[in-house]
Write an enzyme that holds these catalytic residues in place. Sequence first.
Site, PDB file in Angstrom:
ATOM      1  N   GLY A 134      42.951  42.756  79.706  1.00  0.00           N
ATOM      2  CA  GLY A 134      42.233  43.936  80.212  1.00  0.00           C
ATOM      3  C   GLY A 134      40.738  43.793  80.027  1.00  0.00           C
ATOM      4  N   SER A 135      39.983  43.914  81.105  1.00  0.00           N
ATOM      5  CA  SER A 135      38.554  43.636  80.997  1.00  0.00           C
ATOM      6  C   SER A 135      37.839  44.078  82.263  1.00  0.00           C
ATOM      7  CB  SER A 135      38.340  42.133  80.762  1.00  0.00           C
ATOM      8  OG  SER A 135      39.078  41.382  81.714  1.00  0.00           O
ATOM      9  N   ARG A 136      36.600  43.617  82.417  1.00  0.00           N
ATOM     10  CA  ARG A 136      35.767  43.995  83.551  1.00  0.00           C
ATOM     11  C   ARG A 136      34.874  42.808  83.914  1.00  0.00           C
ATOM     12  NH1 ARG A 136      33.331  49.633  84.143  1.00  0.00           N
ATOM     13  NH2 ARG A 136      31.623  49.504  85.642  1.00  0.00           N
ATOM     14  N   LEU A 191      39.839  44.895  85.579  1.00  0.00           N
ATOM     15  CA  LEU A 191      41.093  44.155  85.491  1.00  0.00           C
ATOM     16  C   LEU A 191      42.002  44.848  84.489  1.00  0.00           C
ATOM     17  CD1 LEU A 191      38.510  42.088  85.752  1.00  0.00           C
ATOM     18  CD2 LEU A 191      40.248  40.330  85.418  1.00  0.00           C
TER      19      LEU A 191
END
Length: 227
Positions: free
Chosen positions: A183-185, A94
């Site tokens: 912002g990430s996963r 993301l």
Amino acid sequence: MLCNLIHNIHKEGYIIIMISFLLSCIGFAISCSLGIIFLVASLLCIYFFRDPIRIVPEGDHLIISPADGIILNIEQVNSPIDNSTQVLCISIFLNVLNVHVNRIPVSGTIKATEYIPGRFISASLNKSSELNERQRIVIESNVNHHTIIVDQIAGLIARRIVCNAYEGQNVNSGERFGIIRFGSRVNIYLPLNIHISAFKGQTVIGGETILAYLEDYPHKQLTAKFI
């Protein structure tokens, strides 16, 4: 209109947005340019914390994307909860412009939740799956009692993971269960013996995109719901 706007913002963003608007008011009192800077920051916060309604395909046999983003990898790995078992890991990245609200991928029961402390390296790197701070939920699906694991993974900027799921909770696919800031996963671990419809590089929409099917589906008529 204002009520609709507030309804479509995740509650985790309320305080940040209020503070940014307050700063913009103070900024305008000092100078127009400073006020504009804080006002733009406020609008960006509203955009980031947006929580749009999604059209969720219905069916206990469906695995729905838990997040918006792009699929970085689809690979066979050891299960994060059982090294003796092989599973399929779908990794979704993301960026800061994606919707960061996370959704339940499959209807079932939450069997466990776990917070795992860690680092904050870029979520676009594969090693972030093992090294970064993350929050894990384990779901037992209603169909065939499969174990589905979802990891919310913090990134370089994202340092706040919110998970509202709890052990013993009955959940339906598409329901909201948390958010990761900036912002990430998200990794989702699936059993090997199911039909995968997703592919590497695919752009997915949380709560809408079908990643896989827990049983043979092709001739089933799909319905949808708004969540």
